[in-house]
Design an enzyme around this catalytic site. Structure first.
Site, PDB file in Angstrom:
ATOM      1  N   ASP A  37      91.048 -54.516  28.925  1.00  0.00           N
ATOM      2  CA  ASP A  37      90.169 -55.434  29.659  1.00  0.00           C
ATOM      3  C   ASP A  37      89.522 -54.765  30.865  1.00  0.00           C
ATOM      4  O   ASP A  37      90.208 -54.347  31.797  1.00  0.00           O
ATOM      5  CB  ASP A  37      90.980 -56.637  30.161  1.00  0.00           C
ATOM      6  CG  ASP A  37      91.234 -57.644  29.068  1.00  0.00           C
ATOM      7  OD1 ASP A  37      90.270 -58.090  28.431  1.00  0.00           O
ATOM      8  OD2 ASP A  37      92.418 -57.991  28.853  1.00  0.00           O
ATOM      9  N   ASP A 180      90.847 -64.624  22.320  1.00  0.00           N
ATOM     10  CA  ASP A 180      91.405 -64.057  23.553  1.00  0.00           C
ATOM     11  C   ASP A 180      91.552 -65.132  24.623  1.00  0.00           C
ATOM     12  O   ASP A 180      90.566 -65.726  25.055  1.00  0.00           O
ATOM     13  CB  ASP A 180      90.445 -62.950  24.028  1.00  0.00           C
ATOM     14  CG  ASP A 180      90.910 -62.247  25.291  1.00  0.00           C
ATOM     15  OD1 ASP A 180      92.029 -62.515  25.770  1.00  0.00           O
ATOM     16  OD2 ASP A 180      90.141 -61.408  25.798  1.00  0.00           O
TER      17      ASP A 180
HETATM   18  C1  DX5 Z   1      90.869 -62.586  30.347  1.00  0.00           C
HETATM   19  C2  DX5 Z   1      91.116 -61.374  29.487  1.00  0.00           C
HETATM   20  C3  DX5 Z   1      92.245 -61.604  28.554  1.00  0.00           C
HETATM   21  C4  DX5 Z   1      93.550 -61.916  29.215  1.00  0.00           C
HETATM   22  C5  DX5 Z   1      94.492 -62.534  28.215  1.00  0.00           C
HETATM   23  O1  DX5 Z   1      89.715 -62.437  31.053  1.00  0.00           O
HETATM   24  O2  DX5 Z   1      89.978 -61.087  28.710  1.00  0.00           O
HETATM   25  O3  DX5 Z   1      92.366 -60.529  27.633  1.00  0.00           O
HETATM   26  O4  DX5 Z   1      94.137 -60.823  29.811  1.00  0.00           O
HETATM   27  O5  DX5 Z   1      95.675 -62.895  28.851  1.00  0.00           O
HETATM   28  P1  DX5 Z   1      96.575 -64.118  28.336  1.00  0.00           P
HETATM   29  O6  DX5 Z   1      96.942 -63.822  26.921  1.00  0.00           O
HETATM   30  O7  DX5 Z   1      97.732 -64.110  29.271  1.00  0.00           O
HETATM   31  O8  DX5 Z   1      95.738 -65.368  28.436  1.00  0.00           O
HETATM   32 ZN    ZN Z   2      90.206 -59.656  27.018  1.00  0.00          ZN
END
Ligand code: DX5
Ligand code: ZN
Length: 235
Positions: A37, A180
């Site tokens: 990310d 996601d």
């Molecule tokens: C949010 C990111 C995600 C996030 C997912 O902006 O794109 O990839 O880290 O984290 P969880 O699975 O904890 O929602």
């Molecule tokens: Zn992400």
């Protein structure tokens, strides 16, 4: 034919002081991708890691890396990231609204030898994907607003996944579909049943007592939902 669902742990929830160990751990746990990310503090309200870390990560592992670019100027920054040879790059449709920009980004990614994925935020209609759908290797449907790990899954994202499956079918293509945000044991089956192939997990994997076990159990629950949906469709 049945394709098992892949888990893509998001590095946002990893322990950056023990990053290499965390990467090796998710590999052993059977993760399909590393979800990298990148947030620039403009496109979304957070700042994460960028090119120097990606470069080191690429040297450390041959696991598939998907770079999720949550940045306002992807056409400027894409060459920097592509130079690190990630397997896949995900750009946001909302950052590429100018005439021909989405196409340009997809072409840049493919010309560099990576796979191309386009993402839509929760409020963005899937129709924006239409012009490039036939060329995409993957579509990312966000189930939270980009920015932070640990948010709750936005209800109805499963129907958006279904809409992408139908749109891809109409375009004669079958990109992988990734979801996601807020994914875990309860939510992954919802989207897998509608056609999600790759599930991004931040908190649900790195926040688990046993992350390897979490990867296996979430993948198994998603597979089960997917198989049940397939059986229902064939009946
Ligand atoms: C949010 C990111 C995600 C996030 C997912 O902006 O794109 O990839 O880290 O984290 P969880 O699975 O904890 O929602
Ligand atoms: Zn992400």
């Amino acid at each position: 034919m049945f394709q098992p669902v892949q888990i893509a742990p998001s590095i946002l929830s990893a322990d950056f002081m023990n990053f290499a160990q965390d990467i090796d751990m998710i590999r052993e746990g059977g993760a399909g991708y590393i979800h990298f990310d990148v947030i620039d503090g403009h496109f979304a309200p957070n700042m994460t890691v960028g090119v120097p870390v990606l470069k080191q990560l690429r040297k450390h592992t041959d696991m598939p890396i998907d770079v999720h670019l949550m940045i306002t100027n992807p056409l400027v920054q894409l060459p920097w990231f592509l130079a690190c040879k990630p397997d896949m790059v995900t750009v946001h449709a909302e950052a590429l609204t100018g005439e021909g920009e989405l196409q340009q980004a997809v072409d840049m990614i493919h010309e560099a030898g990576s796979k191309a994925c386009v993402s839509v935020k929760p409020k963005t209609p899937v129709e924006v994907l239409e012009p490039v759908m036939a060329q995409l290797d993957m579509v990312l449907v966000m189930s939270v607003e980009p920015g932070f790990s640990g948010q709750s899954y936005i209800e109805g994202t499963d129907q958006k996944v279904r809409a992408v499956v139908e749109m891809a079918r109409a375009a004669g293509s079958a990109p992988l579909i990734q979801v996601d945000g807020g994914m875990g044991l309860k939510t992954a089956p919802l989207v897998a049943a509608e056609g999600a192939d790759v599930i991004v997990c931040g908190n649900a994997v790195f926040g688990a007592e046993d992350p390897k076990e979490a990867i296996r159990t979430i993948a198994a629950a998603a597979d089960e939902a997917r198989l049940a949906a397939l059986a229902k469709a064939e009946a």
